[in-house]
Design an enzyme around this catalytic site. Structure first.
Site, PDB file in Angstrom:
ATOM      1  N   GLY A 119      41.242  38.332  36.289  1.00  0.00           N
ATOM      2  CA  GLY A 119      42.043  38.224  35.084  1.00  0.00           C
ATOM      3  C   GLY A 119      41.910  39.431  34.184  1.00  0.00           C
ATOM      4  O   GLY A 119      41.510  40.514  34.619  1.00  0.00           O
ATOM      5  N   CYS A 133      42.618  40.049  40.394  1.00  0.00           N
ATOM      6  CA  CYS A 133      41.731  40.105  41.548  1.00  0.00           C
ATOM      7  C   CYS A 133      41.704  38.758  42.248  1.00  0.00           C
ATOM      8  O   CYS A 133      42.404  37.824  41.885  1.00  0.00           O
ATOM      9  CB  CYS A 133      40.320  40.498  41.108  1.00  0.00           C
TER      10      CYS A 133
END
Length: 633
Positions: free
Chosen positions: A77, A2
Site C-alpha cells: 500500500g 506490492c
C-alpha cells in the site's frame, strides 16, 4: 503497491514445506515485478513482491527489519502521512536508513504497538512479526482498499494479498463453500469475511488481527459514524461546510501526488474523476496524464465527455475503445480476481488499467465519491420509501404492501416509473431487510429455484441477507434513510465490489491506484454532514457540485450519471449468445454441478424473448463457469 504473504506457527514445526513460500511469492509477481524478498526464522516466514513507488533504493526493500532485527514487516500500500510520522519519530530517537513509508510504519509500531493502525493515513494491508513478544500482527486499511486473505489449519496461520498465493500450499483446499456460492449468486461477489473456498477467510477492512501461541484476537479499530453535526437548515453552517469541503478535497488530492515514478489519473468526464483531475492540474507544474475507456459509441459512452474535459484542463489524454472481442480476456480476469466476480465493469476496468500502465505507474481515481457524497440513484429511492413507510403503521404495512407486491407483475420492458414490484416489496419490509432485498440480484428469480437439491440442503437454511445484517451489527444504525444506505454501501458494496475490482484489475498490470475520496478524514467530514446537503431533492452530490463548480465548470456538472458498465445486455443477446448456450447451459457444464440447468434454460429463453432482463444473472453465471474452469477444473 506490492504483494505480501507468509505464515506463522508456534509448535516448533516448519511453517512451509520446501519450495512453498517461493511459489507463493512467485504467484504475486504481477503485484510487484520490481523486486522480491523472503525472510525465515523459527515459527515465522514472510514473503514479498515489490512495485517500486517510493524510495527505489535498497533501503526500501522488504521484508524490512528494525535495527536489531527483532521486528519485521511486509507491507502492501501507501501511507501518505509518512513524512509527518517520520518527523515525530525522529524527535523520539529513531534513526532512518531510507525515506520509504514502510520504515515509518515499522518504527511507529515499535513506538505505539497495535495502535499504529490509528495513526496511518492511506491504504494498506500489512503483517508485522514481533520476535520479542512472539506475535504476528495483521491489519487492513479503513476503507478496505488493500486485500488480505487468511487460512488456518494444522497449527499454522497463513496470509496473502491474493487467494492464489494461499492455494500454492497443497494443504489449502479448493472445496467451494456453499454459503459463499449463495452469496456470490445473490450479490455478484463474495462478501468478507467469507471466501469462495472452505477454510479461507478475508480480514475485514479497518480490522487488525493479533496472533500468538494462545490464539488470535481480532478487533475493529475504526468505524464511520453517520451522525450529523449540523442542522440541515442552517445556511451559515452549510456555507462553512462547503469551504471546509473545498480544503479537504485539495488536501486529499495533494497528499496522493507524492511518487518517485510517473503518475496520472483515470478520467470518465463525470464529476468525481473530473474533480480529481482538475485538482491535480492545479497542484502540478506539468500536464496531468489521463486514461479513459469507451464502448464504441452509444448514449452511455463516456469518451466524448472525458476527451472534452481533458482538453479543458490541458491533460495528456489516452483513450481505448473496448469492443465485445475484448471479452476473450475473461479467463485472465478470472485468474487475477481469484474468486468469481460478477460485476461486468471489471472488463473495462481491466483494460483501463492496462492502458494507463503504458504511461504511468500510479493513477488517481474518483472511487468512493458516490458512497461518500450520496451519488447513487438508489439513495433517492431510499428516501422516498422511508416517507411512504411512515404513512402506514408496521402491523398494516407489511401485509398490505406484501399482497400488492405479489400481485404486481415484473415487466422489465415497461418504463422504470411504472415498475412497482421492488418498491411495493420494500415497503412491506423493515428498513434493513428492504436494503437486503434491493441488493439481491435474484429477488424475482429466487435463489432456491436455481440450486440443485443437494446444494440447497447443504445451506441448512442459510439466509443470504446475512452480510447486510452483519453490516449493521455492533454499530449505531443511522436513522436517516440515505445515511443508512450509505452506511451499508461503505460496509458492503464499496469494499467487496468496487475496491476489489480496482485492486485486482490494477495489480494485474502492476499499476497503483490511489483514491482521494477515500481519505478517512474526508469520509468522516462527509458523514457528519446532514444527508440533505448531499442529496437535495433530485440533485445528488449537491455540496460537492457547489464546491467543484469553479474547478470543473457547469457543463461537467450538468452531465447525468452514466456509471462504468459495458453494454452487457447487447453482448449477451448477440455476440456472446453462442457462448452461453454452448458452454454454460450444456449438461456437462461446471455450473450444472450446482445449478438446475433446465431451470436456467427456461430463464434464458425468457431473457432472450425480452420478457425479463436477466443480464446480471447470466453474466454472473458465465463468470462462474469460466472461474470454475480456471481454478477447479
Amino acid at each position: 503497491m506490492c504483494g505480501i504473504c507468509g505464515g506463522v506457527r508456534f509448535d516448533g514445526g516448519e511453517v512451509f514445506a520446501p519450495g512453498v513460500l517461493e511459489a507463493m511469492v512467485a504467484s504475486l509477481e504481477h503485484r510487484g515485478p520490481d523486486d522480491a524478498g523472503i525472510h525465515r526464522e523459527e515459527g515465522v516466514a514472510l514473503g514479498f513482491r515489490r512495485l517500486e513507488i517510493l524510495d527505489l533504493s535498497e533501503h526500501g526493500r522488504q521484508p524490512m527489519a528494525n535495527p536489531d532485527g527483532t521486528v519485521r514487516i511486509v507491507f502492501n500500500g501507501e501511507v501518505y502521512n509518512h513524512r509527518e510520522l517520520r518527523r515525530d519519530l525522529e524527535t523520539r530517537g529513531y534513526r532512518y536508513r531510507g525515506h520509504s513509508d514502510t520504515e515509518s510504519i515499522l518504527y511507529r509500531y515499535e513506538d505505539r504497538g497495535t495502535e499504529v493502525f490509528c495513526d496511518l493515513l492511506g491504504m494498506f494491508a500489512l503483517a508485522i512479526w514481533d520476535q520479542r513478544r512472539r506475535r504476528l500482527i495483521l491489519g487492513r486499511d479503513r476503507a478496505g482498499k488493500k486485500p488480505l486473505y487468511i487460512w488456518e489449519g494444522g497449527g499454522r496461520l497463513l496470509f496473502a494479498s491474493e487467494m492464489k498465493a494461499l492455494l500454492a500450499d497443497p494443504e489449502v483446499s479448493r472445496e467451494i463453500d456453499p454459503r459463499a456460492l449463495a452469496d456470490y449468486l445473490t450479490y455478484g461477489y463474495v462478501p468478507a469475511p467469507r471466501a469462495i473456498f472452505e477454510g479461507i477467510r478475508k480480514l475485514p477492512p479497518a480490522t487488525s488481527l493479533e496472533v500468538t501461541r494462545a490464539g488470535s484476537t481480532q478487533r475493529r479499530y475504526w468505524s464511520l459514524s453517520f451522525e450529523p453535526a449540523w442542522d440541515a437548515s442552517d445556511r451559515k453552517a452549510r456555507n462553512r461546510a462547503k469551504k471546509e469541503l473545498e480544503g479537504r478535497l485539495e488536501e486529499a488530492v495533494e497528499a496522493r501526488l507524492e511518487s518517485d515514478v510517473p503518475l496520472g489519473a483515470f478520467l470518465s468526464g463525470g464529476v468525481d474523476s473530473s474533480t480529481v483531475v482538475a485538482l491535480m492540474a492545479r497542484a502540478s507544474d506539468s500536464p496531468v496524464r489521463t486514461a479513459s475507456v469507451g464502448f464504441g459509441g452509444g448514449a452511455d459512452d463516456e469518451l466524448p465527455a472525458a476527451r472534452e474535459f481533458a482538453k479543458r484542463v490541458g491533460a495528456e489524454a489516452s483513450e481505448m475503445v473496448v469492443r465485445p472481442d475484448a471479452l476473450e480476456a475473461l479467463e485472465k480476469i478470472c485468474w487475477h480476481f481469484d474468486e468469481p466476480f460478477g460485476d461486468p465493469s471489471a472488463v473495462p476496468t481491466y483494460y483501463l488499467c492496462k492502458m494507463a500502465r503504458r504511461q504511468v505507474t500510479v493513477a488517481l481515481s474518483g472511487d468512493g465519491g458516490d458512497e461518500a457524497f450520496a451519488g447513487y440513484r438508489h439513495y433517492r429511492f431510499e428516501r422516498i420509501e422511508d416517507r411512504l413507510r411512515r404513512l402506514l403503521p408496521g402491523p398494516f404495512r407489511g401485509p398490505s404492501f406484501g399482497v400488492l407486491a405479489r400481485l404486481a407483475p415484473k415487466w422489465d420492458w415497461l418504463p422504470r416509473v411504472l415498475r412497482a414490484k421492488t418498491l411495493l416489496t420494500n415497503l412491506s419490509l423493515a428498513p434493513e431487510r428492504a436494503l437486503a432485498h434491493s441488493a439481491d440480484r435474484l429477488k424475482f428469480v429466487g435463489l432456491a429455484s436455481i440450486l440443485r437439491p443437494e446444494l440447497r440442503e447443504s445451506l441448512g437454511g442459510y439466509d443470504p441477507a446475512e452480510p447486510v445484517f452483519r453490516a449493521f451489527e455492533k454499530t449505531r444504525v443511522p436513522v436517516d434513510p440515505v445515511s443508512r444506505a450509505q452506511h451499508l454501501d461503505m460496509r458492503l458494496w464499496l469494499p467487496e465490489d468496487i475496491l476489489v475490482k480496482v485492486d485486482r484489475a490494477s495489480m494485474a498490470h502492476s499499476l497503483e491506484v490511489r483514491s482521494p475520496f477515500l481519505d478517512h478524514r474526508l469520509l468522516e467530514f462527509a458523514a457528519r454532514c446532514p444527508s440533505e446537503w448531499w442529496l437535495s431533492g433530485a440533485t445528488s452530490k449537491a455540496l460537492l457540485r457547489e464546491a467543484a463548480l469553479p474547478w470543473v465548470g457547469e457543463e461537467t456538472l450538468r452531465r447525468g450519471k452514466q456509471g462504468f458498465s459495458p453494454p452487457i445486455e447487447n453482448w449477451l443477446r448477440n455476440e456472446l449468445r453462442p457462448r452461453i448456450e454452448d458452454e454454460l447451459l450444456a449438461r456437462g457444464s461446471r455450473s450444472a454441478r450446482y445449478l438446475e440447468i433446465d431451470r436456467m434454460r427456461s430463464l434464458w429463453k425468457i431473457h432472450c424473448s425480452g420478457q425479463r432482463d436477466l443480464c446480471d444473472l447470466f453474466w454472473c453465471l458465465m463468470v462462474f463457469e469460466t472461474w470454475h474452469r480456471t481454478w477447479i477444473s
